[in-house]
Enzyme design. Structure first.
Site, PDB file in Angstrom:
ATOM      1  N   LYS A 281       0.836  -1.246   0.036  1.00 36.41           N
ATOM      2  CA  LYS A 281       0.045   0.072  -0.063  1.00 36.41           C
ATOM      3  C   LYS A 281       0.975   1.155   0.024  1.00 36.41           C
ATOM      4  O   LYS A 281       1.784   1.388   0.712  1.00 36.41           O
ATOM      5  CB  LYS A 281      -0.781  -0.027   1.245  1.00 36.41           C
ATOM      6  CG  LYS A 281      -2.205   0.843   1.073  1.00 36.41           C
ATOM      7  CD  LYS A 281      -3.189   0.691   2.309  1.00 36.41           C
ATOM      8  CE  LYS A 281      -4.497   1.445   2.239  1.00 36.41           C
ATOM      9  NZ  LYS A 281      -5.434   1.266   2.942  1.00 36.41           N
ATOM     10  N   GLU A 366     -19.730  -4.150   9.905  1.00 33.98           N
ATOM     11  CA  GLU A 366     -20.534  -3.209  10.850  1.00 33.98           C
ATOM     12  C   GLU A 366     -21.670  -3.972  11.480  1.00 33.98           C
ATOM     13  O   GLU A 366     -22.024  -3.938  12.715  1.00 33.98           O
ATOM     14  CB  GLU A 366     -21.049  -2.217   9.843  1.00 33.98           C
ATOM     15  CG  GLU A 366     -20.129  -1.263   9.440  1.00 33.98           C
ATOM     16  CD  GLU A 366     -19.630  -1.859   8.017  1.00 33.98           C
ATOM     17  OE1 GLU A 366     -19.092  -0.882   7.401  1.00 33.98           O
ATOM     18  OE2 GLU A 366     -19.891  -2.764   7.745  1.00 33.98           O
ATOM     19  N   ARG A 394     -25.503  -0.634   6.758  1.00 38.24           N
ATOM     20  CA  ARG A 394     -25.276  -2.198   6.693  1.00 38.24           C
ATOM     21  C   ARG A 394     -25.745  -3.195   8.154  1.00 38.24           C
ATOM     22  O   ARG A 394     -25.678  -4.258   7.987  1.00 38.24           O
ATOM     23  CB  ARG A 394     -23.961  -2.636   6.237  1.00 38.24           C
ATOM     24  CG  ARG A 394     -23.601  -1.718   5.286  1.00 38.24           C
ATOM     25  CD  ARG A 394     -21.982  -2.092   4.554  1.00 38.24           C
ATOM     26  NE  ARG A 394     -22.029  -3.078   3.893  1.00 38.24           N
ATOM     27  CZ  ARG A 394     -21.005  -3.461   3.189  1.00 38.24           C
ATOM     28  NH1 ARG A 394     -19.715  -2.655   3.326  1.00 38.24           N
ATOM     29  NH2 ARG A 394     -20.705  -4.455   2.358  1.00 38.24           N
TER      30      ARG A 394
END
Length: 622
Positions: A281, A366, A394
């Site tokens: 990353k 979530e 969600r």
């Protein structure tokens, strides 16, 4: 940018020689870094996936072959390779390029994405649809390792593995989601990165043992009988193989020749295939490599220093929340904080630093976060979940069934409520009042400024039941800021008293209504105006409702859709009395700045004044 200028489609990319692809990757990185430093956006994850995007488009034939990207955090190289390099400078601007995959933008964007963990289910649907229609196109899904923590991704893996259809899954493993990955699956992938090669070890052992006539045969038979046990200890990717995938990897995600070779090989393999690709990353930008969480999503910044170009002059609602929750936790050792892979964005980094044993990052999960909080509350703890409004959608079922039916004292800190700049349709927080307000036992509040948010958090932790506090991505100040009166259950606050007109503004809209009131005063109308801060969206203040009946005109203002929102609820509570509501329309909001989004929704000062004057029949215009 000589090579980028030659690539306006995947077909152009295929005309390049393999040795030209590495310089092309560097040009793409430079374009992404330069652009995002000016527009803001997702940086570190996109820098890490450049070679993978090149390899996929070099070996597959989009748009006939479908490449389904998970989230938009990995899509910038894909956009550049599919004819959008020339307009890449419009990224995340109104009527410019979306920061996410958007099928209306390009035929190469096979499935709209914004939230994580959707690529596997969508790709499986495309693969089965292809099979049913007798097509021979390829289907590939790209998913990050952080996204695998979501239940939706695991459901997708499970169904792909048992489908026996031809589908490729490319696991982009950069050891990060938005923040550092957490959980058992993350540890498993970490083990795979450093695992010895079981296949080569098995081959060498067979060769060695085969040279021992009797003992060799006996030992080989013993190993054959126990290989299922041994492979769990030695074989990379056994979890995915047990799910029904042919596993390949780990593969160096920045070695283009190796990537291209792997993609070419696996695209013709029958059945589900998973290629484990290791990427870095922030690749190519040292600051993003060193601090990948800080450069995941960024505002415009200086490339040399990495510092934001526009320094914050005042604290935001998130800043106020961050400080207050630490103060409260010092006073109450039962307070625990939960986030779904966003400790930095939600303002919980300081809480994590001060109370690591009471901080829980559950990853991109979530739904789990909400039921986990419910379980904590059952033991007498005081959990607070901090999640963006768009992501809280969600966990609707868990809020309703696991928290509210049991009346558990769980606090929902709903960040990024209301209009959200730059991220487009998938990230708007304009639905939370609608999907929460009808749930029994849930109390919902909206602060006008930081001082009121401070007081609401105090109140929430002594209230015996579930509480939701929603606040926007905005400066936490209000022209009405003053000494905050105590928060009382179901009680509103009158900020200005008048006679003939009432302006009832939810939370952050009070800043705009201050400007509206001043303009009405200039027109000689303000002496008749009352300004009310409802504070509680649910329950509505019964006294406020009674008092509002005396006004000739009632106007409500909210950063939420009208259907199911505050204005509609107030009108119903007043028995159908005419209430004029300013709210977001029955539509999805595009990518734009906060100011542009408010104007598009008729929630800016000019639009509001025009509508008020038209409604009261004054006939004047500002």
């Amino acid at each position: 940018m000589n090579l980028i200028n030659k690539v306006n489609s995947p077909r152009d990319l295929k005309r390049l020689k393999i040795e030209q692809l590495t310089p092309l990757a560097e040009e793409i990185r430079k374009l992404i870094l330069t652009t995002v430093s000016q527009t803001g956006g997702h940086l570190a994850s996109n820098l890490g996936v450049v070679e993978l995007a090149i390899a996929l488009h070099y070996c597959l034939s989009s748009p006939q072959d479908k490449i389904v990207w998970d989230v938009g955090h990995q899509c910038y190289p894909h956009k550049i390779l599919t004819g959008r390099a020339a307009e890449f400078n419009t990224l995340r601007k109104y009527e410019g390029l979306s920061g996410y995959i958007k099928s209306s933008e390009s035929p190469h964007d096979s499935f709209d994405v914004g939230h994580s963990s959707t690529s596997l289910s969508a790709a499986l649907g495309m693969a089965i649809g292809r099979d049913l229609q007798g097509s021979s196109s390829k289907v590939a899904a790209v998913i990050g390792d952080g996204s695998l923590t979501s239940g939706l991704a695991l459901e997708g893996l499970n169904n792909i593995g048992r489908s026996d259809t031809d589908i490729m899954v490319f696991l982009n493993d950069n050891q990060m989601s938005i923040s550092e990955n957490v959980g058992a699956l993350s540890r498993y992938l970490n083990d795979l990165r450093s695992a010895p090669s079981y296949i080569s070890a098995k081959r060498d052992a067979k060769r060695f043992l085969g040279g021992i006539p009797f003992a060799g045969r006996f030992t080989r038979n013993f190993i054959e009988k126990t290989k299922n046990q041994l492979k769990y200890l030695l074989l990379p990717g056994v979890l995915f193989q047990e799910l029904g995938f042919k596993y390949y990897g780990p593969v160096d995600g920045h070695d283009l020749e190796q990537l291209i070779s792997v993609v070419r090989n696996v695209k013709n393999i029958s059945g589900p295939v998973l290629v484990h690709v290791i990427t870095k990353k922030g690749k190519g930008y040292s600051l993003a490599q060193k601090y990948p969480h800080k450069f995941h999503g960024v505002e415009p910044f200086d490339i040399k220093t990495g510092r934001a170009k526009i320094a914050k002059s005042e604290p935001t609602f998130t800043d106020v929340f961050s400080k207050k929750i630490v103060d409260l936790a010092r006073e109450n050792e039962k307070i625990v904080a939960i986030t779904a892979s966003m400790p930095d964005g939600c303002g919980l980094s300081d809480f994590k630093k001060h109370f690591p044993e009471r901080f829980f990052d559950v990853g991109i999960a979530e739904s789990h976060a909400t039921t986990f909080a419910a379980g904590l509350a059952k033991t007498g703890m005081k959990p607070i979940i901090c999640i963006y409004s768009t992501f809280l959608q969600r966990s609707y079922d868990q809020i309703l069934h696991d928290v509210c039916i049991q009346k558990l004292p769980v606090v929902l800190a709903i960040d990024r409520a209301g209009v959200v700049p730059a991220d487009g349709e998938t990230h708007q927080g304009v639905f939370d009042l609608s999907y929460l307000s009808h749930i029994p036992n849930l109390t919902i509040l909206a602060p006008r400024d930081g001082a009121e948010l401070d007081g609401m958090l105090d109140w929430a932790f002594v209230h015996d039941g579930p509480v939701a506090i929603r606040y926007p991505k905005a400066i936490a100040s209000s022209p009405y800021s003053c000494d905050i009166s105590p928060i009382e259950y179901g009680k509103s606050e009158t900020l200005v008293s008048g006679e003939h007109m009432a302006l009832v503004a939810v939370g952050s809209m009070l800043s705009t209504i201050s400007d509206v009131a001043q303009e009405l005063e200039r027109k000689g109308i303000t002496p008749t105006v009352t300004v009310i801060n409802p504070r509680f969206i649910k329950p509505l203040d019964t006294k406020m409702i009674t008092d509002l009946h005396k006004y000739d005109h009632i106007f409500t203002f909210e950063e939420n859709v009208y259907n199911g929102g505050f204005g509609q609820a107030l009108r119903y509570a007043m028995g159908g009395k005419m209430v004029h509501s300013f709210a977001v329309g029955d539509e999805f909001l595009p990518t734009a700045t906060r100011e542009e989004l408010l104007a598009l929704s008729g929630l800016d000062t000019k639009s509001i004044i025009n509508k008020i004057l038209e409604t009261i029949g004054d006939g004047k215009t500002p």
